[in-house]
Design a protein around this motif. Sequence first.
Motif, PDB file in Angstrom:
ATOM      1  N   ALA A   1       0.847  -1.199   0.000  1.00 15.86           N
ATOM      2  CA  ALA A   1       0.000   0.000   0.000  1.00 15.86           C
ATOM      3  C   ALA A   1       0.880   1.246   0.000  1.00 15.86           C
ATOM      4  N   ALA A   2       2.007   1.182   0.725  1.00 18.68           N
ATOM      5  CA  ALA A   2       2.941   2.311   0.732  1.00 18.68           C
ATOM      6  C   ALA A   2       3.525   2.522  -0.669  1.00 18.68           C
ATOM      7  N   PHE A   3       3.890   1.429  -1.343  1.00 17.47           N
ATOM      8  CA  PHE A   3       4.385   1.551  -2.719  1.00 17.47           C
ATOM      9  C   PHE A   3       3.297   2.105  -3.643  1.00 17.47           C
ATOM     10  N   LEU A   4       2.064   1.677  -3.429  1.00 17.84           N
ATOM     11  CA  LEU A   4       0.954   2.203  -4.225  1.00 17.84           C
ATOM     12  C   LEU A   4       0.808   3.702  -3.998  1.00 17.84           C
ATOM     13  N   GLY A   5       0.960   4.138  -2.756  1.00 19.52           N
ATOM     14  CA  GLY A   5       0.916   5.570  -2.453  1.00 19.52           C
ATOM     15  C   GLY A   5       2.047   6.320  -3.126  1.00 19.52           C
ATOM     16  N   MET A   6       3.232   5.712  -3.152  1.00 20.84           N
ATOM     17  CA  MET A   6       4.371   6.354  -3.817  1.00 20.84           C
ATOM     18  C   MET A   6       4.163   6.413  -5.326  1.00 20.84           C
ATOM     19  N   LEU A   7       3.471   5.413  -5.876  1.00 22.16           N
ATOM     20  CA  LEU A   7       3.158   5.430  -7.309  1.00 22.16           C
ATOM     21  C   LEU A   7       2.183   6.541  -7.673  1.00 22.16           C
ATOM     22  N   CYS A   8       1.513   7.096  -6.679  1.00 21.98           N
ATOM     23  CA  CYS A   8       0.621   8.230  -6.939  1.00 21.98           C
ATOM     24  C   CYS A   8       1.387   9.401  -7.552  1.00 21.98           C
ATOM     25  N   LEU A   9       2.702   9.447  -7.341  1.00 20.99           N
ATOM     26  CA  LEU A   9       3.527  10.470  -7.994  1.00 20.99           C
ATOM     27  C   LEU A   9       3.435  10.315  -9.506  1.00 20.99           C
ATOM     28  N   LYS A  10       3.510   9.088  -9.983  1.00 25.45           N
ATOM     29  CA  LYS A  10       3.397   8.833 -11.432  1.00 25.45           C
ATOM     30  C   LYS A  10       1.978   9.110 -11.922  1.00 25.45           C
ATOM     31  N   PHE A  11       0.997   8.611 -11.175  1.00 25.80           N
ATOM     32  CA  PHE A  11      -0.392   8.829 -11.571  1.00 25.80           C
ATOM     33  C   PHE A  11      -0.729  10.322 -11.545  1.00 25.80           C
ATOM     34  N   GLY A  12      -0.202  11.027 -10.564  1.00 22.03           N
ATOM     35  CA  GLY A  12      -0.420  12.470 -10.457  1.00 22.03           C
ATOM     36  C   GLY A  12       0.172  13.220 -11.641  1.00 22.03           C
ATOM     37  N   ALA A  13       1.299  12.711 -12.154  1.00 16.26           N
ATOM     38  CA  ALA A  13       1.915  13.348 -13.323  1.00 16.26           C
ATOM     39  C   ALA A  13       1.014  13.201 -14.551  1.00 16.26           C
ATOM     40  N   PHE A  14       0.356  12.041 -14.679  1.00 17.01           N
ATOM     41  CA  PHE A  14      -0.575  11.858 -15.794  1.00 17.01           C
ATOM     42  C   PHE A  14      -1.821  12.713 -15.623  1.00 17.01           C
ATOM     43  N   LEU A  15      -2.195  12.980 -14.390  1.00 13.09           N
ATOM     44  CA  LEU A  15      -3.389  13.750 -14.087  1.00 13.09           C
ATOM     45  C   LEU A  15      -3.131  15.264 -14.120  1.00 13.09           C
ATOM     46  N   GLN A  16      -1.863  15.674 -14.169  1.00 12.78           N
ATOM     47  CA  GLN A  16      -1.503  17.093 -14.077  1.00 12.78           C
ATOM     48  C   GLN A  16      -2.167  17.962 -15.149  1.00 12.78           C
ATOM     49  N   PRO A  17      -2.237  17.537 -16.425  1.00 13.95           N
ATOM     50  CA  PRO A  17      -2.918  18.407 -17.408  1.00 13.95           C
ATOM     51  C   PRO A  17      -4.383  18.680 -17.048  1.00 13.95           C
ATOM     52  N   LEU A  18      -5.080  17.672 -16.537  1.00 12.73           N
ATOM     53  CA  LEU A  18      -6.458  17.875 -16.111  1.00 12.73           C
ATOM     54  C   LEU A  18      -6.512  18.814 -14.911  1.00 12.73           C
ATOM     55  N   MET A  19      -5.600  18.634 -13.972  1.00  8.95           N
ATOM     56  CA  MET A  19      -5.558  19.514 -12.799  1.00  8.95           C
ATOM     57  C   MET A  19      -5.260  20.953 -13.227  1.00  8.95           C
ATOM     58  N   HIS A  20      -4.432  21.111 -14.251  1.00 14.48           N
ATOM     59  CA  HIS A  20      -4.113  22.453 -14.768  1.00 14.48           C
ATOM     60  C   HIS A  20      -5.374  23.127 -15.301  1.00 14.48           C
ATOM     61  N   LYS A  21      -6.182  22.383 -16.063  1.00 13.62           N
ATOM     62  CA  LYS A  21      -7.430  22.944 -16.596  1.00 13.62           C
ATOM     63  C   LYS A  21      -8.374  23.341 -15.465  1.00 13.62           C
ATOM     64  N   LEU A  22      -8.505  22.461 -14.482  1.00  5.24           N
ATOM     65  CA  LEU A  22      -9.373  22.764 -13.336  1.00  5.24           C
ATOM     66  C   LEU A  22      -8.850  23.958 -12.554  1.00  5.24           C
ATOM     67  N   TRP A  23      -7.528  24.022 -12.377  1.00 10.39           N
ATOM     68  CA  TRP A  23      -6.880  25.111 -11.637  1.00 10.39           C
ATOM     69  C   TRP A  23      -7.197  26.443 -12.308  1.00 10.39           C
ATOM     70  N   LYS A  24      -7.059  26.488 -13.643  1.00 10.21           N
ATOM     71  CA  LYS A  24      -7.322  27.721 -14.386  1.00 10.21           C
ATOM     72  C   LYS A  24      -8.807  28.091 -14.333  1.00 10.21           C
ATOM     73  N   LYS A  25      -9.668  27.087 -14.391  1.00 10.64           N
ATOM     74  CA  LYS A  25     -11.101  27.350 -14.350  1.00 10.64           C
ATOM     75  C   LYS A  25     -11.503  27.971 -13.021  1.00 10.64           C
ATOM     76  N   PHE A  26     -10.956  27.461 -11.901  1.00 14.08           N
ATOM     77  CA  PHE A  26     -11.313  27.996 -10.596  1.00 14.08           C
ATOM     78  C   PHE A  26     -10.645  29.346 -10.322  1.00 14.08           C
ATOM     79  N   GLN A  27      -9.515  29.625 -10.963  1.00 11.08           N
ATOM     80  CA  GLN A  27      -8.855  30.918 -10.784  1.00 11.08           C
ATOM     81  C   GLN A  27      -9.641  32.033 -11.471  1.00 11.08           C
TER      82      GLN A  27
END
Length: 137
Positions: free
Chosen positions: A109-135
Amino acid sequence: MKKKINETLAELMAGILVIGVLIQLAELLIAAVYPEFAGSRFSFALGLWIGIVTALGLAVHMYRSIDRALDMQPGDAESYMRKTYLFRTVAILVIAGIVHFFKLGYVMAAFLGMLCLKFGAFLQPLMHKLWKKFQKK
């Protein structure tokens, strides 16, 4: 040292947290549907969130390493980045060892949590769009 957090780093960290919450919700759903797989929910959650906190720390370290390397000569920057990559790899193994040795939670589970770094990198473009929308609001 910069005081303001970089926007891309903030988006990456938000993605890590979103993925972490989704994994935690999926674990709760699986445990509710299949109680025989539940095991210790606390151990899974603790291992997962230790991994997520580690992933957040690794993201900050990676950002600072890249920022410093951009100010160096190419040969020095390459050597520096190799050292920082090795440091992050050792940090992952040390955290996993601590989780296992002190039985703080599930190591996988700890390794899965650390893999969230990779998953978060794939999710970053979507987070960028959401970030700009809320700003804009």
